[in-house]
Design a protein around this motif. Structure first.
Motif, mmCIF file in Angstrom:
data_model
loop_
_atom_site.group_PDB
_atom_site.id
_atom_site.type_symbol
_atom_site.label_atom_id
_atom_site.label_comp_id
_atom_site.label_asym_id
_atom_site.label_seq_id
_atom_site.Cartn_x
_atom_site.Cartn_y
_atom_site.Cartn_z
ATOM 1 N N ASP A 1 0.870 -1.167 0.000
ATOM 2 C CA ASP A 1 0.000 0.000 0.000
ATOM 3 C C ASP A 1 0.908 1.218 0.000
ATOM 4 O OD1 ASP A 1 -2.314 1.430 -0.021
ATOM 5 O OD2 ASP A 1 -3.018 0.799 1.957
ATOM 6 N N THR A 2 0.423 2.338 -0.517
ATOM 7 C CA THR A 2 1.243 3.537 -0.557
ATOM 8 C C THR A 2 0.459 4.735 -0.034
ATOM 9 O OG1 THR A 2 0.644 4.399 -2.752
ATOM 10 C CG2 THR A 2 2.292 2.637 -2.676
ATOM 11 N N ASP A 3 1.186 5.814 0.221
ATOM 12 C CA ASP A 3 0.560 7.056 0.687
ATOM 13 C C ASP A 3 -0.434 7.612 -0.322
ATOM 14 O OD1 ASP A 3 1.905 7.353 3.193
ATOM 15 O OD2 ASP A 3 3.720 7.911 2.113
ATOM 16 N N PHE A 4 -0.315 7.221 -1.560
ATOM 17 C CA PHE A 4 -1.224 7.702 -2.596
ATOM 18 C C PHE A 4 -2.681 7.483 -2.182
ATOM 19 C CE2 PHE A 4 -3.734 7.094 -6.457
ATOM 20 C CZ PHE A 4 -3.328 8.143 -7.272
ATOM 21 N N ARG A 5 -2.959 6.318 -1.600
ATOM 22 C CA ARG A 5 -4.332 6.017 -1.190
ATOM 23 C C ARG A 5 -4.808 6.974 -0.102
ATOM 24 N NH1 ARG A 5 -6.849 3.122 2.754
ATOM 25 N NH2 ARG A 5 -4.912 2.296 3.625
ATOM 26 N N ILE A 6 -3.928 7.321 0.817
ATOM 27 C CA ILE A 6 -4.307 8.227 1.906
ATOM 28 C C ILE A 6 -4.623 9.621 1.362
ATOM 29 C CG2 ILE A 6 -3.533 9.293 4.049
ATOM 30 C CD1 ILE A 6 -4.066 6.275 4.241
ATOM 31 N N PHE A 7 -3.771 10.119 0.482
ATOM 32 C CA PHE A 7 -4.031 11.440 -0.108
ATOM 33 C C PHE A 7 -5.332 11.429 -0.912
ATOM 34 C CE2 PHE A 7 0.750 11.576 0.121
ATOM 35 C CZ PHE A 7 0.793 12.497 1.159
ATOM 36 N N ARG A 8 -5.589 10.311 -1.585
ATOM 37 C CA ARG A 8 -6.807 10.200 -2.390
ATOM 38 C C ARG A 8 -8.048 10.106 -1.506
ATOM 39 N NH1 ARG A 8 -7.113 4.534 -4.798
ATOM 40 N NH2 ARG A 8 -7.852 4.167 -2.674
ATOM 41 N N ASP A 9 -8.006 9.228 -0.510
ATOM 42 C CA ASP A 9 -9.205 8.946 0.279
ATOM 43 C C ASP A 9 -9.517 10.024 1.308
ATOM 44 O OD1 ASP A 9 -9.276 6.657 -1.190
ATOM 45 O OD2 ASP A 9 -8.753 5.294 0.452
ATOM 46 N N PHE A 10 -8.480 10.607 1.907
ATOM 47 C CA PHE A 10 -8.711 11.580 2.972
ATOM 48 C C PHE A 10 -8.587 13.033 2.505
ATOM 49 C CE2 PHE A 10 -7.642 7.704 5.220
ATOM 50 C CZ PHE A 10 -8.547 7.694 6.261
ATOM 51 N N GLY A 11 -7.970 13.245 1.342
ATOM 52 C CA GLY A 11 -7.815 14.613 0.863
ATOM 53 C C GLY A 11 -8.390 14.867 -0.511
ATOM 54 N N GLY A 12 -8.771 13.791 -1.205
ATOM 55 C CA GLY A 12 -9.300 13.956 -2.552
ATOM 56 C C GLY A 12 -8.294 14.542 -3.524
ATOM 57 N N VAL A 13 -7.005 14.298 -3.274
ATOM 58 C CA VAL A 13 -5.951 14.872 -4.109
ATOM 59 C C VAL A 13 -5.624 13.900 -5.245
ATOM 60 C CG1 VAL A 13 -3.624 15.829 -4.171
ATOM 61 C CG2 VAL A 13 -5.008 16.044 -2.093
ATOM 62 N N PRO A 14 -5.828 14.281 -6.487
ATOM 63 C CA PRO A 14 -5.438 13.410 -7.603
ATOM 64 C C PRO A 14 -3.936 13.463 -7.816
ATOM 65 C CG PRO A 14 -6.256 15.480 -8.456
ATOM 66 C CD PRO A 14 -6.414 15.553 -6.958
#
Length: 862
Positions: free
Chosen positions: A279-292
């Motif tokens: 798993d990577t931080d990408f998922r956290i930024f996507r799920d909790f911040g909506g950052v593409p």
């Protein structure tokens, strides 16, 4: 020519004679040479690394030697585990010093702002609550002086590492890449329409706590509109872009301009489907911040990932240049992208993206992909229909006769594909059954004989037998071979349509197969070469060169990624099944239209049987010592080990179990290979034996992965207590108070201990969880107990205070209500400084890598 028969052979149709069998090795050698000369070289192709001496002539370029020198200094600090002085003090000071160097040579056009974030929080990570306290992030914002733009580009990597690992590849390499990108940008004085936030996060391995802390709490988080995430699941090689967006195809418009593209939709879908155990931080930024954003990582040489062998000497300098060139290009482009001003206005759905040998990128939207797949499928069916018609006209066979033969061929081809996968899976089951799975783990070349050879045999033996038995058929050999190609194309179309219907974007792979086949078919129809078997075969061969190169390139990349991962994917599944299925899937694409050409050679059956013989030979090799899967340092077998002391208490406070032991977590399928050495440690017990009686098996499970692997984990009681460096975790019930009624009560606890602890909670005597001070997801979802809370802290080691609210309607609070277990993990110690632990680790084979520490586990009733 003609002869007296009810069938008429057109004078334009050539009845071919088969080629001599000794040309077959040249045919196979052609494809092998193509693979070795082009695919094998391009998969490892790297740019020339720039040295410090090149900086004067390349002032705007990434300098690989600078990044390498910085990584040498970073890894000299040692493992950087959350909570350790190395991670929380030394590495933070190191990063401050490196940023100060950048600022010292920075252009007057820019300004730098540095912030060290100290954060606490919690979120759900799969089945466990992931809680952190006082972790740190080092965050730098580079912007034009007096810039008022509030839309930032975020770039992220993590500087912490797993216990015992120097973390050169994961993720020190990306940390120093970011530092060098920052230096080049700051020095060159080029315009930056949007500020860039460089997030050096200090708690990714815990997991993903640092990124959660930033995106949910930091003052700059809400301004971050796009992301470049940099991580590693290997050490060096070419970094791959394996996640994009989601729903922001404009990002790929900038990635396709990087100097060294390496990206694929297939990787994204495999990762998101959980096939890749990371798993990577990408998922956290996507799920909790909506950052593409764009998620990039090293994937090759995963053998050293998360081990003590993840050192600077395992990381090639050219990899810095490859990644640095790409990241610098992306940073410049995205920081000046007009889409950054309103990213939501450009959200248009998923992408299909892929590179070709790293030479160029192709990408288009999912909607476009559906249209392309449908059009290509319809064109292919039309072309097949026309070809069948011409077969009827030219051969003298009736239209019905040709269709009948095509129907038989369709069934034969489907049976061949089923036989191919069946044989490959049979080999996988056999290898596992004789305890010889993963024989390819070090000797990767054995995959050719173990799995590719039986697949080729399975795909070709039925057509060979069928063509031999029908050699007097009025439909010529060339036409009958074409029927098999048309049959393969038909089944690919069925697969493509099915994948497209269920929104699997990797259907583009099948589309490419079909596309190149119909190109060859159209060429043959237009030139009338389809009447002349050998000209037809030449056209097919030429048109299959590009797909063969591309699909073997993808297959090689996939195998180089997945094979090392099988060494840490657990013991529950047979990894050979994964490899067999993967090789079969790619064989459909790179060999499906090549295998029928074997039928043009004499002694076809003998040639095909050679592949079966090759399979048997490689099985024999693999079950001998030549197929031993592990090698010290370069491809070690992994174990995690805790020398633990556990104490389990009864409701009256008495102790029902007090023992020390070794908790052994084998991380791959070959759990029996070191059984003799493990048996010498003591009486081996399966962890699963106690899981029904005790909460979480009554052992200090480190995280959710350990919980999943408990069935195959081992517990070995030993007489020696672990050398715990300080006090055991202390759990104190501060008080319990009645809530709204006598059936509801709040329990207040305090907990102190090492920087990594597990909190395990179970409910007794029909108690119901109403609320607690941890993340409330499990409460809201009314999850069944027991519950796991993973807790770690960085700089802030203050006592943890937490509450649990429960309700009991069928019993009183005079009976036990809660069972709480606390696991303590001292993961920051040098193993060599712990004599008893080191003694046990030294008893393992030399080819094994042991990630070890000391720990405790204690339970109480309340």
């Amino acid at each position: 020519m003609s002869f007296n028969s009810k069938y008429h052979i057109d004078v334009d149709f050539e009845v071919p004679k088969k080629l001599q069998w000794y040309y077959a090795p040249l045919f196979f050698a052609f494809w092998l040479c193509l693979y070795l000369s082009l695919v094998n070289t391009q998969i490892n192709s790297m740019p020339r690394p720039l040295m410090r001496s090149d900086e004067a002539t390349h002032p705007r370029s990434f300098i690989a030697q600078r990044a390498e020198d910085t990584l040498i200094e970073l890894t000299r600090l040692g493992p950087r585990v959350v909570g350790s002085a190395t991670n929380e003090v030394a590495t933070v000071e190191f990063l401050r010093a490196e940023v100060a160097k950048v600022e010292a040579e920075m252009s007057d056009l820019y300004e730098l702002e540095l912030d060290v974030q100290l954060a606490s929080g919690a979120y759900m990570h799969w089945e466990m609550v992931n809680m952190y306290q006082g972790i740190q992030n080092v965050i730098v914002k580079l912007s034009e002086r007096n810039s008022s733009n509030e839309n930032f580009l975020l770039m992220n990597s993590h500087y912490d590492s797993v216990p015992g690992s120097p973390g050169a590849g994961d993720d020190g390499s990306m940390v120093v890449t970011m530092l060098e990108v920052m230096r080049v940008l700051a020095k060159t004085g080029e315009p930056l329409a949007h500020p860039i936030v460089f997030l050096f996060n200090g708690a990714e391995e815990n997991p993903l706590q640092g990124s959660h802390a930033f995106i949910t709490q930091h003052k700059w988080a809400k301004n971050c509109k796009a992301l470049i995430n940099l991580d590693s699941a290997g050490s060096g090689g070419r970094e791959i872009l394996f996640q994009s967006g989601p729903n922001h195809p404009w990002l790929m418009n900038y990635y396709r301009k990087v100097p060294h593209p390496f990206a694929n939709t297939l990787g994204e879908e495999m990762f998101q489907a959980g096939i890749i155990p990371s798993d990577t931080d990408f998922r956290i930024f996507r799920d909790f911040g909506g950052v593409p954003g764009l998620d990039m990582a090293y994937i090759f040489n995963g053998y050293v990932y998360h081990t003590k062998y993840d050192r600077i000497n395992a990381f090639p300098r050219a990899s810095f240049q490859h990644t640095g060139d790409n990241v610098l290009s992306l940073a410049r482009a995205l920081a000046n992208a007009p889409e950054m001003d309103d990213t939501e206005a450009h959200a248009e759905g998923h992408n299909i993206f892929y590179d070709f040998l790293g030479w160029f990128m192709i990408f288009y939207t999912e909607t476009t992909s559906i249209v392309i797949n449908v059009v290509v499928g319809l064109l292919a069916l039309l072309a097949i229909g026309i070809s069948l018609y011409f077969m009827s006209v030219r051969s003298g066979c009736s239209w019905k006769g040709v269709l009948l033969r095509y129907g038989i061929t369709l069934g034969m081809q489907l049976a061949s594909l089923a036989l191919a996968v069946g044989l490959a899976l049979l080999v996988a089951v056999f290898m596992d059954g004789v305890n010889r799975s993963m024989s390819w783990f070090t000797s990767t070349w054995t995959i050719f004989g173990l799995y590719l050879a039986p697949i080729i045999f399975g795909m070709s033996i039925l057509p060979a037998l069928y063509l031999e038995r029908t050699k007097r058929d009025p439909l010529g050999l060339g036409f009958r071979i074409q029927l098999f190609m048309h049959a393969h194309c038909f089944w690919l179309i069925v697969i493509m349509v099915t994948l497209t219907a269920v929104s699997i974007r990797s259907a583009y792979l099948i589309m490419l197969c079909v596309l190149f086949d119909i190109v060859a078919l159209i060429v043959n129809l237009v030139t009338k070469w389809h009447r002349k078997a050998y000209l037809f075969a030449i056209a097919v061969t030429v048109c299959q060169i590009l797909p063969f190169v591309y699909f073997t390139y993808l297959c090689t990349a996939a195998l180089l990624t997945l094979m090392p991962m099988q060494g840490r994917s657990g013991s529950s599944s047979n990894p050979d099944m994964v490899v067999a299925a993967l090789v079969w899937l790619f064989s459909l694409m790179f060999a499906g239209f090549i295998v029928p050409l074997i039928m043009f050679f004499r002694k076809t059956r003998t040639i095909v049987l050679c592949f079966l013989g090759m399979t048997i030979l490689f099985i024999i090799i693999s079950v001998t010592n030549a197929g031993f899967p592990y090698k010290e340092k370069t491809s070690a077998q992994r174990y995690s080990l805790i020398h633990a002391h556990r104490r389990l208490h009864n409701a009256d406070g008495s102790t029902r179990l007090d023992e020390s032991g070794l908790y052994i977590y084998p991380q791959d399928r070959r759990i029996e290979i070191a059984r003799d050495e493990i048996n010498l440690l003591g009486e081996v017990q399966q962890v699963s034996e106690t899981c029904d009686e005790e909460m979480f098996c009554g052992l200090p499970l480190y995280n959710h992965r350990w919980n999943k692997a408990r069935k195959y984990s081992l517990w070995v009681p030993v007489s020696e207590l672990p050398e715990i460096p300080n006090e055991y975790p202390t759990l104190i019930l501060q008080d319990s108070s009645e809530l709204e009624s006598a059936t509801r009560r709040r329990f207040n606890f305090s907990l102190s201990g090492p920087d990594h602890m597990g909190i395990f909670v179970n409910l007794k005597n029909d108690a119901k969880l109403l609320d607690w001070s941890f993340n409330d997801t499990l409460v809201r979802e009314q999850a069944e107990p027991p519950y796991m809370v993973y807790f770690s802290y960085g700089l802030d080691n203050s006592t943890l205070e937490f509450t649990i609210d429960v309700e009991k309607t069928t019993s009183t609070f005079d009976t036990p209500t809660l069972e709480i277990g606390i696991g303590g993990h001292w993961v920051n110690q040098d193993i060599t400084a712990i004599p008893r632990l080191s003694k046990y680790i030294d008893r393992f084979p030399t080819y094994a890598y042991i990630q070890g520490w000391v720990g405790t586990y204690e339970t109480w009733y309340f």
